[in-house]
Enzyme design. Sequence first.
Site, PDB file in Angstrom:
ATOM      1  N   SER A 281       5.562  29.725  26.674  1.00 41.59           N
ATOM      2  CA  SER A 281       6.782  30.375  26.158  1.00 41.59           C
ATOM      3  C   SER A 281       7.755  29.316  25.684  1.00 41.59           C
ATOM      4  O   SER A 281       7.585  28.133  25.976  1.00 41.59           O
ATOM      5  CB  SER A 281       7.443  31.168  27.290  1.00 41.59           C
ATOM      6  N   ASP A 282       8.781  29.723  24.980  1.00 40.40           N
ATOM      7  CA  ASP A 282       9.853  28.780  24.692  1.00 40.40           C
ATOM      8  C   ASP A 282      10.722  28.705  25.949  1.00 40.40           C
ATOM      9  O   ASP A 282      10.549  29.478  26.900  1.00 40.40           O
ATOM     10  CB  ASP A 282      10.655  29.226  23.466  1.00 40.40           C
TER      11      ASP A 282
END
Length: 750
Positions: A281-282
């Site tokens: 994920s970011d």
Amino acid sequence: MKRLLFFTLLLIVTPLIAAQTESNKQMIKFIDSLMGRMTLEEKIGQLNLGGVGNPKVVGSAIGLDEAIKNGYVSAVGGFDINAAVDAQRFAVENSRLGIPLIIGLDVIHGYHTIFPIPLASSCSWNIPLIEKSARIAAQEAAAYGINWTFSPMVDICRDSRWGRIAEGSGEDPYLGSLIGQAMIRGYQGENLSDSTTIMACVKHFALYGASEAGRDYNTVSMDPVTMYNYYLPPYKAAFDEGAGSGMTSFNVVNGVPATGNKWLLTDLLRKEWHYEGFMVSDASSVAEMADHGMGDVQEIAELAINAGLDMDMSSSLFVLCLKEAVKNKKVTEAQINESCKRVLIAKYKLGLFQDPYRYVNNEELKTKVLSDNNCDVARQLAAESIVLLKNSDNYLPLNTNQKIAVVGPLGNVKGSLLGTWSYGFSENRMNTIYEALQEILAGKGEATYSKGANFTEDYCIYDGQYTLPTESLIKQALIDVKDADIIIATVGEPSSWSGEARSRVNPALPECQKEMLRELKKLDKPIVLAILSGRPLILTDEDRDFSTIVMAWHGGTMAAEALSDVLFGVTNPSGKTTTTFPRHLGQIPIYYNSLNTGRPYSDFWATTKYIDCSNEPLYPFGYGLSYNNYIYDKPILNKYIAYGDNDSIKISIDITNSGVYLGQEIVQLYIGDPVASISRPIKELKAFKKIELLPGETKTVDFHLKVDLFKYYNECLKYDWDEGGFDIFIGPNSKDVQTSKIIWKKHDKI
Ligand code: GLC
């Protein structure tokens, strides 16, 4: 002869395939055995980047060492590289199974040697040189212990209000795909376990560059045809190039956050594109799905892993919630195993199990950091990234016996030349623009400097020093430039105005810098505008008032030398824009590969024209001048009709350098598909060649057209082409083109 060649190749390739298959078998055997010894918590721990601290529950954080010791950490950020290396050693020596960490960082345009921001480099259209810069970035990062870079960013963007336009390769999917692939080759090389290669991470998946109104993290709504034809190709090209990982984006895609979007992460990425690497994920984008309204921490953790996310960056929610999710049968252990396996495969391919310290403090590699060679490559790429927008009074190239006045807030600074996401840089290797000009003029001409204006209207502390109000700076500058033969006005944005969370509602020069330019213009002296920014600015006023403008971007460690090389003609400018430069803010989004309308720019009273502004951009996509003039002869086709999938047409064009300088020209080929099953762009870039020409030299440039150039995703998302007529455009940019017409039939000649 062909049979002999075939069997010879078979003899060479067969053992290679066999060896690869054998090594894959060994890898899987090793990983299966390791996973067989891992607890559920340890397998979940492999899905966690960072410490363990629940951002939603203050005080729940446990220390990084304790988390690592418990096997809850799989990767760490390399922002403090010494701490990251210590964490690696701690993980190997203190966790139960000693599984090594991946150490990741945003090495997006260099590590110690900083290259131009990616948007600038894209304007060089020099694919091999961009690949070389990524190779050097990987070597310098690996020397200090980084083994994973959160790059390339391949988000297509048509909106210069978005600060992160700086990190990508502009608006075109074809060029963006080539650049993303080149960067992955540069980072990963031929062998990911080599201690000078690092794993790439394709980001931000997906469509982040289309954030509404250019506001960062904002909503993305997009129809599938637009996605597939314009925004998704660079991601697919990058994944197909073998990137070891990918990163989800902060934005929603048609209402569902990318980080929890099953269509994106499973249906498209795994089932349609067959991507096998892991998806991270970011930063905190798992936790942020709560703000997107997707549920509480337990629900969003389950949403993310069920959508197909493999690793959680810095939310800690996988570690805190997935064991419960498996217990409540919201997530299966098989899903955890699948994600864990992807991560362990990446670590194996990086060679971390064979030697966890392979990347740690590689003294031999460190000797090459910021080497003359690396800086020479950075200087060449920065120079080739510079776009000459105007030179109508031929003030350029400068000669060295002039008295040159440098005026402007970017004329005597270093950090602001580097651009966003610049880690590890050292200013002692840098010169300011003023210093670089002093160097080249030494003993011949003279350079002076005057600040002339602050970055913005409100004067405050910049670059660590108190500043005077702009009106005092202007007064002083008007005195300082009195005896100058020519003024170089260095205006634009500091690095801090570019990148993440740096959207601007008006991507133009700030008023105080415009005021300085207006006052300088009154002196009626030759003025060269050097624009240094992280985005295409709206330069309509400047284009009206000045005859000479270079777009120098944020050029990195060697930005000053590169600009000096271009200004004095040591390097003939060859850069071409990879975004469309708007004439007015109200035109945004504006891009070259747009569809026609039912009322194009005809003389009929009711057309697609604005009533208060031209529709035309200030500078089109693919635009850039040189100190030479390149003459494009008429294109010549070897035939006008082709049949079926295997045919080809050759189109050739002679380009002549009528100037007096050695120079490079980027010859561009676009196609138009005037009749198709859906409305198609007026033109699309499908090929280009960057050629070098001596003064007076003519070269023939050949393009070989294959039917693939005409394929697109139709309204049923079928990737196909329509038989019929096509336009072939060739020129120095997307606007000034010559058109050739061809016909391509589906079936062979009857
Ligand atoms: C940031 C950025 C992403 C970067 C990551 C790690 O928020 O969105 O591009 O790679 O966090 O620094």
